[in-house]
Design an enzyme around this catalytic site. Structure first.
Site, PDB file in Angstrom:
ATOM      1  N   GLN A   1      50.818  56.110  36.876  1.00 51.61           N
ATOM      2  CA  GLN A   1      50.019  55.095  37.562  1.00 51.61           C
ATOM      3  C   GLN A   1      50.119  55.276  39.065  1.00 51.61           C
ATOM      4  OE1 GLN A   1      51.255  51.131  36.399  1.00 51.61           O
ATOM      5  NE2 GLN A   1      50.002  51.166  34.559  1.00 51.61           N
ATOM      6  N   ASP A   2      48.999  55.085  39.751  1.00 48.29           N
ATOM      7  CA  ASP A   2      48.962  55.060  41.210  1.00 48.29           C
ATOM      8  C   ASP A   2      48.521  53.664  41.630  1.00 48.29           C
ATOM      9  OD1 ASP A   2      49.572  57.737  41.311  1.00 48.29           O
ATOM     10  OD2 ASP A   2      47.663  58.378  42.159  1.00 48.29           O
TER      11      ASP A   2
ATOM     12  N   ARG B   1      58.160  43.252  51.625  1.00 44.65           N
ATOM     13  CA  ARG B   1      58.015  43.338  50.168  1.00 44.65           C
ATOM     14  C   ARG B   1      59.306  43.917  49.616  1.00 44.65           C
ATOM     15  NH1 ARG B   1      52.360  43.222  48.466  1.00 44.65           N
ATOM     16  NH2 ARG B   1      51.015  43.212  50.306  1.00 44.65           N
TER      17      ARG B   1
ATOM     18  N   HIS C   1      62.817  45.267  45.123  1.00 41.90           N
ATOM     19  CA  HIS C   1      62.345  45.290  43.742  1.00 41.90           C
ATOM     20  C   HIS C   1      62.934  46.458  42.960  1.00 41.90           C
ATOM     21  CE1 HIS C   1      58.475  43.453  45.612  1.00 41.90           C
ATOM     22  NE2 HIS C   1      59.386  42.522  45.417  1.00 41.90           N
TER      23      HIS C   1
ATOM     24  N   LYS D   1      59.590  56.509  41.358  1.00 42.48           N
ATOM     25  CA  LYS D   1      58.326  56.408  42.090  1.00 42.48           C
ATOM     26  C   LYS D   1      58.300  57.310  43.298  1.00 42.48           C
ATOM     27  CE  LYS D   1      59.532  51.873  43.069  1.00 42.48           C
ATOM     28  NZ  LYS D   1      59.262  50.496  43.449  1.00 42.48           N
TER      29      LYS D   1
ATOM     30  N   HIS E   1      63.930  48.961  45.746  1.00 41.34           N
ATOM     31  CA  HIS E   1      63.056  49.433  46.819  1.00 41.34           C
ATOM     32  C   HIS E   1      62.384  48.250  47.501  1.00 41.34           C
ATOM     33  CE1 HIS E   1      58.986  50.815  48.189  1.00 41.34           C
ATOM     34  NE2 HIS E   1      59.785  51.610  48.874  1.00 41.34           N
TER      35      HIS E   1
ATOM     36  N   TYR F   1      51.891  54.048  45.949  1.00 40.93           N
ATOM     37  CA  TYR F   1      52.970  54.221  44.985  1.00 40.93           C
ATOM     38  C   TYR F   1      52.443  55.046  43.819  1.00 40.93           C
ATOM     39  CZ  TYR F   1      54.039  49.674  47.120  1.00 40.93           C
ATOM     40  OH  TYR F   1      54.246  48.639  47.992  1.00 40.93           O
TER      41      TYR F   1
ATOM     42  N   ASP G   1      60.361  43.223  35.738  1.00 37.52           N
ATOM     43  CA  ASP G   1      60.552  43.091  37.181  1.00 37.52           C
ATOM     44  C   ASP G   1      61.844  42.359  37.510  1.00 37.52           C
ATOM     45  OD1 ASP G   1      58.166  44.370  37.614  1.00 37.52           O
ATOM     46  OD2 ASP G   1      57.053  42.554  38.142  1.00 37.52           O
TER      47      ASP G   1
ATOM     48  N   ASP H   1      59.795  36.988  46.220  1.00 38.09           N
ATOM     49  CA  ASP H   1      60.727  37.656  47.121  1.00 38.09           C
ATOM     50  C   ASP H   1      61.551  36.646  47.924  1.00 38.09           C
ATOM     51  OD1 ASP H   1      59.745  40.048  46.210  1.00 38.09           O
ATOM     52  OD2 ASP H   1      58.614  40.521  48.024  1.00 38.09           O
TER      53      ASP H   1
END
Length: 185
Positions: free
Chosen positions: A48-49, A60, A63, A72, A119, A132, A143, A168
């Site tokens: 996945q992108d 951000r 995570h 990633k 990250h 990503y 998550d 966050d």
């Protein structure tokens, strides 16, 4: 393309392309199967992108994903970001190691982050687009978020946080997140 191992994070790599510039702008290769393969990574594992756009000061992170984790490739395709990786793999020789990087559209450097590492990043320019490429389909149920300002991480964020998601802002401490992640192993 030059590849450098990241000493603070075992198994992490920084891929530095060679932009070719002229009066029109620049061109550079940002992903090369053979270069990725040369450091022992499977270039076809990425499934996945995604891209995020952030305004200056947006933070951000931090995570990671529980279960098998998520490897990633991260690149700032427009603007500039302060990027952070924390090794949370208990059996890693760099466990709890931290790496800090500036990624920008000028360098087009790509950071490979192994599964099991947290990250996050902060946008340093008015607009920052971050790309990503991940090795597993995203599953929101996996998550995990860690407080960006956890004193055990002591991350030197360059700007005061301008905006964060509720997730966050309300994230648990590193110790709490580790209990959650290691409880699932």
């Amino acid at each position: 393309m030059k590849v450098t191992e990241v000493p603070e994070i075992s198994g992490a790599y920084l891929f530095e392309p060679t932009p070719h510039s002229d009066e029109r702008g620049f061109f550079c290769r940002t992903f090369d199967v053979e270069v990725v393969r040369s450091v022992g990574l499977d270039p076809y594992a990425f499934v996945q992108d995604s891209v995020s756009r952030s305004a200056r000061g947006v933070l951000r992170g931090m995570h990671l994903r529980s279960g098998a984790g998520e490897a990633k490739l991260v690149r700032c395709s427009y603007g500039r970001i302060f990027d952070v990786v924390v090794d949370l793999r208990p059996n890693s020789p760099t466990y709890l190691g931290r790496g800090f990087f500036e990624l920008s559209d000028e360098t087009q450097r790509t950071l490979y982050i192994p599964a099991g590492c947290a990250h996050g990043f902060q946008a340093l320019t008015e607009t920052a687009d971050t790309s990503y490429r991940i090795d597993r389909p995203h599953d929101p149920a996996e998550d995990v978020t860690i407080a960006f300002d956890d004193p055990d991480l002591a991350i030197p964020w360059p700007l005061p946080p301008a905006l964060m998601s509720a997730r966050d802002r309300e994230a648990p401490s590193l110790a709490e997140a580790l209990k959650h992640v290691q409880g699932e192993s």
